[in-house]
Design an enzyme around this catalytic site. Structure first.
Site, mmCIF file in Angstrom:
data_model
loop_
_atom_site.group_PDB
_atom_site.id
_atom_site.type_symbol
_atom_site.label_atom_id
_atom_site.label_comp_id
_atom_site.label_asym_id
_atom_site.label_seq_id
_atom_site.Cartn_x
_atom_site.Cartn_y
_atom_site.Cartn_z
ATOM 1 N N LEU A 113 44.708 -11.590 -15.490
ATOM 2 C CA LEU A 113 43.579 -11.273 -14.611
ATOM 3 C C LEU A 113 43.490 -9.784 -14.298
ATOM 4 C CD1 LEU A 113 43.322 -14.098 -11.914
ATOM 5 C CD2 LEU A 113 41.597 -13.433 -13.571
ATOM 6 N N GLY A 114 44.626 -9.071 -14.404
ATOM 7 C CA GLY A 114 44.626 -7.650 -14.113
ATOM 8 C C GLY A 114 44.613 -7.349 -12.626
ATOM 9 N N TYR A 115 44.684 -6.041 -12.310
ATOM 10 C CA TYR A 115 44.697 -5.599 -10.913
ATOM 11 C C TYR A 115 45.723 -6.417 -10.123
ATOM 12 C CZ TYR A 115 40.310 -3.434 -12.354
ATOM 13 O OH TYR A 115 39.364 -2.704 -13.021
ATOM 14 N N GLU A 136 37.651 -15.544 -3.864
ATOM 15 C CA GLU A 136 37.018 -14.241 -3.670
ATOM 16 C C GLU A 136 37.914 -13.104 -4.148
ATOM 17 O OE1 GLU A 136 34.058 -13.579 -3.037
ATOM 18 O OE2 GLU A 136 33.322 -15.537 -2.397
ATOM 19 N N THR A 138 36.018 -9.401 -11.806
ATOM 20 C CA THR A 138 36.338 -10.380 -12.834
ATOM 21 C C THR A 138 35.209 -11.400 -12.927
ATOM 22 O OG1 THR A 138 38.667 -10.128 -12.193
ATOM 23 C CG2 THR A 138 38.143 -11.918 -13.707
ATOM 24 N N CYS A 179 8.995 -8.679 -3.751
ATOM 25 C CA CYS A 179 10.064 -7.761 -4.157
ATOM 26 C C CYS A 179 9.477 -6.374 -4.398
ATOM 27 C CB CYS A 179 10.751 -8.269 -5.418
ATOM 28 S SG CYS A 179 11.979 -7.113 -6.084
ATOM 29 N N TRP A 206 35.623 -23.702 -6.284
ATOM 30 C CA TRP A 206 35.890 -23.270 -4.914
ATOM 31 C C TRP A 206 34.771 -23.664 -3.954
ATOM 32 C CZ3 TRP A 206 36.133 -20.131 -9.215
ATOM 33 C CH2 TRP A 206 34.984 -19.394 -9.527
ATOM 34 N N ARG A 207 33.708 -24.259 -4.482
ATOM 35 C CA ARG A 207 32.628 -24.721 -3.612
ATOM 36 C C ARG A 207 32.732 -26.217 -3.285
ATOM 37 N NH1 ARG A 207 27.400 -21.692 -6.452
ATOM 38 N NH2 ARG A 207 27.781 -19.618 -5.570
ATOM 39 N N TYR A 256 34.104 -7.146 2.593
ATOM 40 C CA TYR A 256 33.386 -8.163 1.814
ATOM 41 C C TYR A 256 34.122 -9.504 1.847
ATOM 42 C CZ TYR A 256 31.962 -11.046 -2.036
ATOM 43 O OH TYR A 256 31.581 -12.134 -2.779
ATOM 44 N N ASP A 272 28.863 -6.904 -1.618
ATOM 45 C CA ASP A 272 29.532 -6.313 -2.774
ATOM 46 C C ASP A 272 28.478 -5.665 -3.654
ATOM 47 O OD1 ASP A 272 28.250 -8.461 -3.908
ATOM 48 O OD2 ASP A 272 30.029 -9.320 -4.843
#
Length: 386
Positions: A87-89, A44, A50, A215, A31-32, A127, A145
């Site tokens: 993939l679920g959901y 996304e 996942t 940090c 996707w990039r 998001y 996220d």
């Protein structure tokens, strides 16, 4: 140096170093390959809860099947659900198609370059909207996220409970202040990349972190303490019994779930909920266990037959305890006991509404939840020659 200048210096350090690190090299992900908002949007949504490694083959197949917003909008719903299978959901897939239809109807199939319009699309929250707008259009929108909340909580030593909405609002405000002009997409992807590959939940790779020198969590030895996150309630267990029923032609009996609610519209093996605490114990013999043999859970088998008869008018005879399986949703866990079964003598040829016989090779016609995909792969009509 004033506190304001100190904070500005810290913010500038973070932004500059993260952006330079990301632009030096990052993971090659499908996707990039470009800034197409459609590809970004699909990725996304798939990446929600996942793993990247799981999503990549699904993303590639999905884009091959539905290469444009119009293709997704015009596809039969069952094709979309089948492409999502595993993939679920599944509400994510339905929302994708609903939003695709909104885009075709209201925006000529083009993702709008407007925060309010994007957030108004079905299934797109803050998001996802931030990711699409920043990566595709360089809009200075935060994309916060769980990964991003962890990364920023550690660096800026934030002790807010990230499970609370107030913490998300605070971190979104911070993230927005860090976005560099003209670099929103790379910056947000850098945050995602850092959380996925370096500032991981456990055993983070601090020595390779581009912002480790300042940090807060590392300097104070609190990396393992942050972010603060209150524990969610564990999923509620449900004991269920299912039937893997065949006819004389070797077809397996399946049914479709209601059009609303959990796993809406997907296909499944017929199954029923057992009363709390009534499920019989673990196997005392190797599975499968034929009916009447020692260790056969006769009460569970009887409950399966009785519940399906009462609910659907389906008359089944369980013949053997085949296997046990489980599947965890975000809020509940199904503990499923599966019985090989057959229709009762004299049950008739007509099936109850919503039921069907599925033959070997027809699995591609029916989208199933992952639990039943696994059961059918192991024991369904294509798993063996009857």
């Amino acid at each position: 140096m004033t506190a304001l200048h100190s904070q500005e210096s810290l913010n500038a350090y973070y932004t500059e170093n993260l952006l330079a690190w990301y632009r030096r090299g990052n993971r090659s992900l499908p996707w990039r390959m470009n800034r197409d908002p459609y590809r970004i949007w699909i990725s996304e949504i798939m990446l929600q809860q996942t793993r990247v490694e799981t999503v990549i083959p699904y993303f590639n197949r999905f884009m091959d099947k539905f290469p444009t917003v119009e293709a997704l909008a015009n596809a039969p719903e069952e094709e979309v659900l089948k492409a999502w299978e595993g993939l679920g959901y599944y509400s994510r897939a339905r929302n994708l198609q609903a939003a695709a239809r909104e885009l075709v109807q209201d925006y000529d199939g083009v993702m709008p370059n407007d925060p309010e319009a994007v957030r108004g699309l079905k299934g797109i929250g803050p998001y996802t909207a931030g990711a699409i707008l920043s990566i595709a259009y360089e809009r200075p929108e935060p994309a916060v996220d769980g990964n991003v909340m962890r990364v920023l909580s550690r660096f800026f030593l934030l002790e807010d409970d990230i499970a609370k909405p107030s913490a998300r609002v605070k971190i979104e405000k911070l993230a927005r202040s860090l976005i560099p002009e003209g670099g929103a997409g790379d910056f947000n992807q850098g945050l995602m990349e850092l959380g996925a590959t370096v500032c991981t939940p456990k055993s983070p790779h601090c020595l390779t972190c581009p912002v480790m020198e300042r940090c807060g969590a590392r300097l104070e030895g609190r990396v393992d303490e942050l972010p603060v996150k209150s524990k969610a309630k564990p999923p509620r267990p449900e004991a269920r019994v299912a039937a893997l029923a065949f006819d004389d032609a070797g077809r397996v009996l399946i049914r479709r779930r209601p059009e609303s609610g959990l796993l809406a519209g997907l296909w499944e093996l017929p199954h029923a909920l057992l009363p709390a605490g009534s499920k019989e114990g673990a196997p005392t013999a190797s599975l499968p266990v034929p009916a009447g043999a020692p260790g056969y859970p006769a009460a569970d088998a009887a409950a399966l037959a009785a519940e399906l008869a009462a609910a659907d008018g389906l008359r089944l005879v369980p013949e053997a305890w085949l296997t046990d399986a489980e599947h965890t949703f975000s809020h509940l866990r199904w503990d499923m006991r599966v019985f090989r079964s057959r229709l009762a003598p004299g049950a008739g040829a007509a099936l109850p509404p919503g039921y069907a016989w599925m033959a070997a090779g027809e699995e591609a016609l029916y989208p199933f939840p992952n639990l039943f995909v696994k059961l059918l792969q192991a024991f369904g009509p294509s798993a063996f020659v009857r």
